[in-house]
Design a protein around this motif. Structure first.
Motif, PDB file in Angstrom:
ATOM      1  N   VAL A   1       0.829  -1.198   0.000  1.00  0.00           N
ATOM      2  CA  VAL A   1       0.000   0.000   0.000  1.00  0.00           C
ATOM      3  C   VAL A   1       0.863   1.247   0.000  1.00  0.00           C
ATOM      4  CG1 VAL A   1      -1.668   1.330   1.345  1.00  0.00           C
ATOM      5  CG2 VAL A   1      -1.914  -1.145   1.145  1.00  0.00           C
ATOM      6  N   ALA A   2       1.944   1.221   0.770  1.00  0.00           N
ATOM      7  CA  ALA A   2       2.796   2.401   0.885  1.00  0.00           C
ATOM      8  C   ALA A   2       3.495   2.701  -0.428  1.00  0.00           C
ATOM      9  CB  ALA A   2       3.825   2.182   1.995  1.00  0.00           C
ATOM     10  N   VAL A   3       3.960   3.937  -0.534  1.00  0.00           N
ATOM     11  CA  VAL A   3       4.692   4.344  -1.728  1.00  0.00           C
ATOM     12  C   VAL A   3       6.049   3.651  -1.710  1.00  0.00           C
ATOM     13  CG1 VAL A   3       5.706   6.270  -2.986  1.00  0.00           C
ATOM     14  CG2 VAL A   3       3.545   6.565  -1.771  1.00  0.00           C
ATOM     15  N   THR A   4       6.366   2.950  -2.762  1.00  0.00           N
ATOM     16  CA  THR A   4       7.625   2.222  -2.841  1.00  0.00           C
ATOM     17  C   THR A   4       8.382   2.663  -4.076  1.00  0.00           C
ATOM     18  OG1 THR A   4       6.498   0.435  -4.004  1.00  0.00           O
ATOM     19  CG2 THR A   4       6.702   0.212  -1.616  1.00  0.00           C
ATOM     20  N   GLY A   5       9.560   2.089  -4.231  1.00  0.00           N
ATOM     21  CA  GLY A   5      10.355   2.405  -5.406  1.00  0.00           C
ATOM     22  C   GLY A   5      11.363   3.486  -5.112  1.00  0.00           C
ATOM     23  N   ALA A   6      11.881   4.094  -6.179  1.00  0.00           N
ATOM     24  CA  ALA A   6      12.942   5.086  -6.037  1.00  0.00           C
ATOM     25  C   ALA A   6      12.431   6.321  -5.311  1.00  0.00           C
ATOM     26  CB  ALA A   6      13.449   5.468  -7.427  1.00  0.00           C
ATOM     27  N   LYS A   7      13.317   6.924  -4.547  1.00  0.00           N
ATOM     28  CA  LYS A   7      12.958   8.134  -3.832  1.00  0.00           C
ATOM     29  C   LYS A   7      12.766   9.279  -4.816  1.00  0.00           C
ATOM     30  CE  LYS A   7      15.157   7.029   0.580  1.00  0.00           C
ATOM     31  NZ  LYS A   7      16.143   7.472   1.602  1.00  0.00           N
ATOM     32  N   THR A   8      11.760  10.079  -4.540  1.00  0.00           N
ATOM     33  CA  THR A   8      11.473  11.230  -5.389  1.00  0.00           C
ATOM     34  C   THR A   8      11.638  12.500  -4.580  1.00  0.00           C
ATOM     35  OG1 THR A   8       9.123  11.031  -4.844  1.00  0.00           O
ATOM     36  CG2 THR A   8       9.874   9.953  -6.858  1.00  0.00           C
ATOM     37  N   SER A   9      11.765  13.611  -5.285  1.00  0.00           N
ATOM     38  CA  SER A   9      11.928  14.889  -4.602  1.00  0.00           C
ATOM     39  C   SER A   9      10.597  15.354  -4.025  1.00  0.00           C
ATOM     40  CB  SER A   9      12.457  15.941  -5.581  1.00  0.00           C
ATOM     41  OG  SER A   9      11.457  16.274  -6.531  1.00  0.00           O
ATOM     42  N   PHE A  10      10.699  16.348  -3.148  1.00  0.00           N
ATOM     43  CA  PHE A  10       9.512  16.914  -2.515  1.00  0.00           C
ATOM     44  C   PHE A  10       8.558  17.468  -3.576  1.00  0.00           C
ATOM     45  CE2 PHE A  10       7.113  20.246  -0.401  1.00  0.00           C
ATOM     46  CZ  PHE A  10       6.766  19.644   0.794  1.00  0.00           C
ATOM     47  N   VAL A  11       9.098  18.186  -4.558  1.00  0.00           N
ATOM     48  CA  VAL A  11       8.263  18.780  -5.603  1.00  0.00           C
ATOM     49  C   VAL A  11       7.588  17.692  -6.425  1.00  0.00           C
ATOM     50  CG1 VAL A  11       8.282  20.201  -7.686  1.00  0.00           C
ATOM     51  CG2 VAL A  11       9.647  20.880  -5.692  1.00  0.00           C
ATOM     52  N   GLU A  12       8.324  16.649  -6.770  1.00  0.00           N
ATOM     53  CA  GLU A  12       7.745  15.559  -7.564  1.00  0.00           C
ATOM     54  C   GLU A  12       6.650  14.832  -6.804  1.00  0.00           C
ATOM     55  OE1 GLU A  12      11.510  14.230 -10.364  1.00  0.00           O
ATOM     56  OE2 GLU A  12      11.387  13.494  -8.304  1.00  0.00           O
ATOM     57  N   ASP A  13       6.822  14.696  -5.491  1.00  0.00           N
ATOM     58  CA  ASP A  13       5.816  14.016  -4.682  1.00  0.00           C
ATOM     59  C   ASP A  13       4.479  14.749  -4.692  1.00  0.00           C
ATOM     60  OD1 ASP A  13       6.925  11.684  -3.908  1.00  0.00           O
ATOM     61  OD2 ASP A  13       7.531  12.318  -1.911  1.00  0.00           O
ATOM     62  N   TYR A  14       4.515  16.078  -4.816  1.00  0.00           N
ATOM     63  CA  TYR A  14       3.285  16.866  -4.760  1.00  0.00           C
ATOM     64  C   TYR A  14       2.872  17.429  -6.126  1.00  0.00           C
ATOM     65  CZ  TYR A  14       2.871  16.675   0.284  1.00  0.00           C
ATOM     66  OH  TYR A  14       2.690  16.229   1.571  1.00  0.00           O
ATOM     67  N   ARG A  15       3.554  16.991  -7.184  1.00  0.00           N
ATOM     68  CA  ARG A  15       3.251  17.530  -8.502  1.00  0.00           C
ATOM     69  C   ARG A  15       1.791  17.249  -8.918  1.00  0.00           C
ATOM     70  NH1 ARG A  15       6.848  19.028 -12.210  1.00  0.00           N
ATOM     71  NH2 ARG A  15       8.497  17.804 -11.198  1.00  0.00           N
ATOM     72  N   PHE A  16       1.270  16.086  -8.534  1.00  0.00           N
ATOM     73  CA  PHE A  16      -0.086  15.731  -8.970  1.00  0.00           C
ATOM     74  C   PHE A  16      -1.133  16.686  -8.397  1.00  0.00           C
ATOM     75  CE2 PHE A  16       0.157  13.747  -4.833  1.00  0.00           C
ATOM     76  CZ  PHE A  16      -1.151  13.753  -4.348  1.00  0.00           C
ATOM     77  N   ILE A  17      -0.841  17.302  -7.244  1.00  0.00           N
ATOM     78  CA  ILE A  17      -1.803  18.215  -6.624  1.00  0.00           C
ATOM     79  C   ILE A  17      -1.994  19.468  -7.484  1.00  0.00           C
ATOM     80  CG2 ILE A  17      -2.009  19.876  -4.717  1.00  0.00           C
ATOM     81  CD1 ILE A  17      -3.104  17.222  -3.997  1.00  0.00           C
ATOM     82  N   TRP A  18      -0.912  19.957  -8.076  1.00  0.00           N
ATOM     83  CA  TRP A  18      -1.002  21.198  -8.846  1.00  0.00           C
ATOM     84  C   TRP A  18      -1.850  21.040 -10.100  1.00  0.00           C
ATOM     85  CZ3 TRP A  18       0.275  23.683  -4.977  1.00  0.00           C
ATOM     86  CH2 TRP A  18       1.398  23.374  -4.217  1.00  0.00           C
ATOM     87  N   HIS A  19      -2.099  19.807 -10.511  1.00  0.00           N
ATOM     88  CA  HIS A  19      -2.914  19.554 -11.703  1.00  0.00           C
ATOM     89  C   HIS A  19      -4.246  18.885 -11.354  1.00  0.00           C
ATOM     90  CE1 HIS A  19       0.654  20.567 -14.058  1.00  0.00           C
ATOM     91  NE2 HIS A  19       1.335  19.736 -13.319  1.00  0.00           N
ATOM     92  N   HIS A  20      -4.603  18.924 -10.089  1.00  0.00           N
ATOM     93  CA  HIS A  20      -5.811  18.238  -9.634  1.00  0.00           C
ATOM     94  C   HIS A  20      -6.964  19.239  -9.581  1.00  0.00           C
ATOM     95  CE1 HIS A  20      -8.517  15.726  -7.297  1.00  0.00           C
ATOM     96  NE2 HIS A  20      -7.664  14.717  -7.409  1.00  0.00           N
ATOM     97  N   ALA A  21      -7.884  19.144 -10.542  1.00  0.00           N
ATOM     98  CA  ALA A  21      -8.952  20.144 -10.678  1.00  0.00           C
ATOM     99  C   ALA A  21      -9.853  20.201  -9.450  1.00  0.00           C
ATOM    100  CB  ALA A  21      -9.782  19.844 -11.926  1.00  0.00           C
ATOM    101  N   TYR A  22     -10.175  19.031  -8.877  1.00  0.00           N
ATOM    102  CA  TYR A  22     -11.079  19.018  -7.722  1.00  0.00           C
ATOM    103  C   TYR A  22     -10.426  19.665  -6.513  1.00  0.00           C
ATOM    104  CZ  TYR A  22     -14.596  17.206  -4.457  1.00  0.00           C
ATOM    105  OH  TYR A  22     -15.588  17.093  -3.510  1.00  0.00           O
TER     106      TYR A  22
END
Length: 354
Positions: A137-158
């Motif tokens: 369930v948790a986020v796995t894989g390569a570590k991402t930057s802080f900005v990349e982790d929250y990038r989806f929010i900036w494009h989330h219309a709702y």
């Protein structure tokens, strides 16, 4: 600042580590903060203890919401959120009349020692009962930057449709319920300190009851295909009207008008779990903590801004009750504008394309 500054890092930790691990660390800091406050000997140690306390309780709303998004079905998530907020309202109740009774008997320092013990009990309960976060369930894989982790929010219309409601409407409710209802009752409505404490008790009891109601009825609403958006569209105008009524009634606006406003405004609490349902489970912590940051940034802004405006009006010759009334009316109008943004965005999203 301690609370708000933790929200975005907290979202990453919740998605990666899960509610249990995060709460075990942060609730330990809450215990330390209460003890530090109880034994502090000056302003700066008191301030540092409060700052640490903000960090310690920063996950108490977001960790459960993140867990509910993973562990419960959609129809159960809205109920769980409402009943969690109902439980939180018990804390607001104890912070009114019971604390007023306790202060002459045991003093404020012992109140914070008892609060530390309560946090320790909550910590033990989390350790014993909250499930361990599953790795799939948790986020796995390569570590991402802080900005990349929250990038989806900036494009989330709702998210952006809800953002003004979080900053303005939700922030105003918290600012009034936790700060400005008391001064209004004593400085505008003419309440004594004891009457104001009883009024705050009644206001918080009202919100507790309404949160119970939302939890009881939410599964039925989902069955009837009445979404949180519909409830917000129908309910928030009534809360804005109640807030306008406070400003217009002036000294006649006692605790019951505030109870009506806060009770009607609880409908906005449905927005947070609704947002969580629009993103994948692995992003729920980050989506809801970003939303929570807007809420408490708004609460701080309105707590401070309303006081600033009242002081400015008084400095220009306004009598204090009229300054309060003018500021409350302006805040109600700002809340109405934020609602209209949400209503317009909802209408556009439902309009047939082409």
């Amino acid at each position: 600042f301690g609370f708000a500054g933790m929200q975005l890092p907290l979202g990453r930790w919740l998605d990666r580590l899960g509610p249990r691990s995060v709460l075990l660390v942060l609730l330990s800091l809450a215990v330390v903060s209460c003890l530090a406050f109880a034994f502090a000997q000056g302003f700066w140690t008191l301030l540092l203890a409060r700052f640490l306390g903000g960090i310690g309780v920063s996950a108490c709303l977001m960790a459960p919401l993140t867990g509910y998004r993973t562990w419960f079905e959609p129809q159960t998530q809205l109920r769980s959120n409402s009943w969690m907020l109902m439980a939180g309202s018990f804390g607001l109740l104890f912070a009114t009349v019971p604390v007023q009774w306790a202060l002459p008997l045991i003093g404020w320092r012992m109140v914070f020692v008892l609060l530390a013990l309560a946090f320790a009990c909550a910590l033990f309960g989390v350790w014993r009962r909250v499930p361990i976060w599953q790795k799939d369930v948790a986020v796995t894989g390569a570590k991402t930057s802080f900005v990349e982790d929250y990038r989806f929010i900036w494009h989330h219309a709702y998210f952006w449709r809800l953002a003004p409601l979080a900053f303005v409407n939700y922030g105003v409710v918290i600012a009034i319920q936790t700060l400005w209802a008391g001064p209004w009752m004593t400085r505008v409505a003419g309440y004594s300190a004891e009457q104001a404490a009883n009024g705050l008790f009644a206001i918080n009891l009202t919100t507790l009851t309404v949160f119970w109601f939302w939890g009881a009825i939410n599964p039925l609403l989902i069955r009837w295909r009445i979404s949180p958006d519909h409830l917000i569209l129908w309910g928030l105008p009534m809360s804005c009207a109640a807030l306008l009524g406070i400003g217009f009634f002036g000294s006649g606006a006692g605790w019951w008008v505030f109870a009506l406003f806060c009770g009607l405004a609880t409908v906005i609490s449905l927005s947070q779990p609704a947002l969580g349902l629009t993103v994948p489970k692995a992003q729920a912590g980050r989506a809801m903590t970003a939303f929570n940051l807007l809420i408490f940034a708004g609460a701080f802004f309105w707590q401070w801004g309303m006081g600033l405006c009242i002081d400015l009006l008084k400095a220009t010759g306004w009598i204090e009750p009229n300054a309060y009334r003018a500021v409350f009316v302006c805040v109600a109008l700002c809340s109405l504008l934020a609602y209209l943004w949400f209503a317009y965005g909802t209408w556009r999203s439902q309009r047939p394309s082409g």
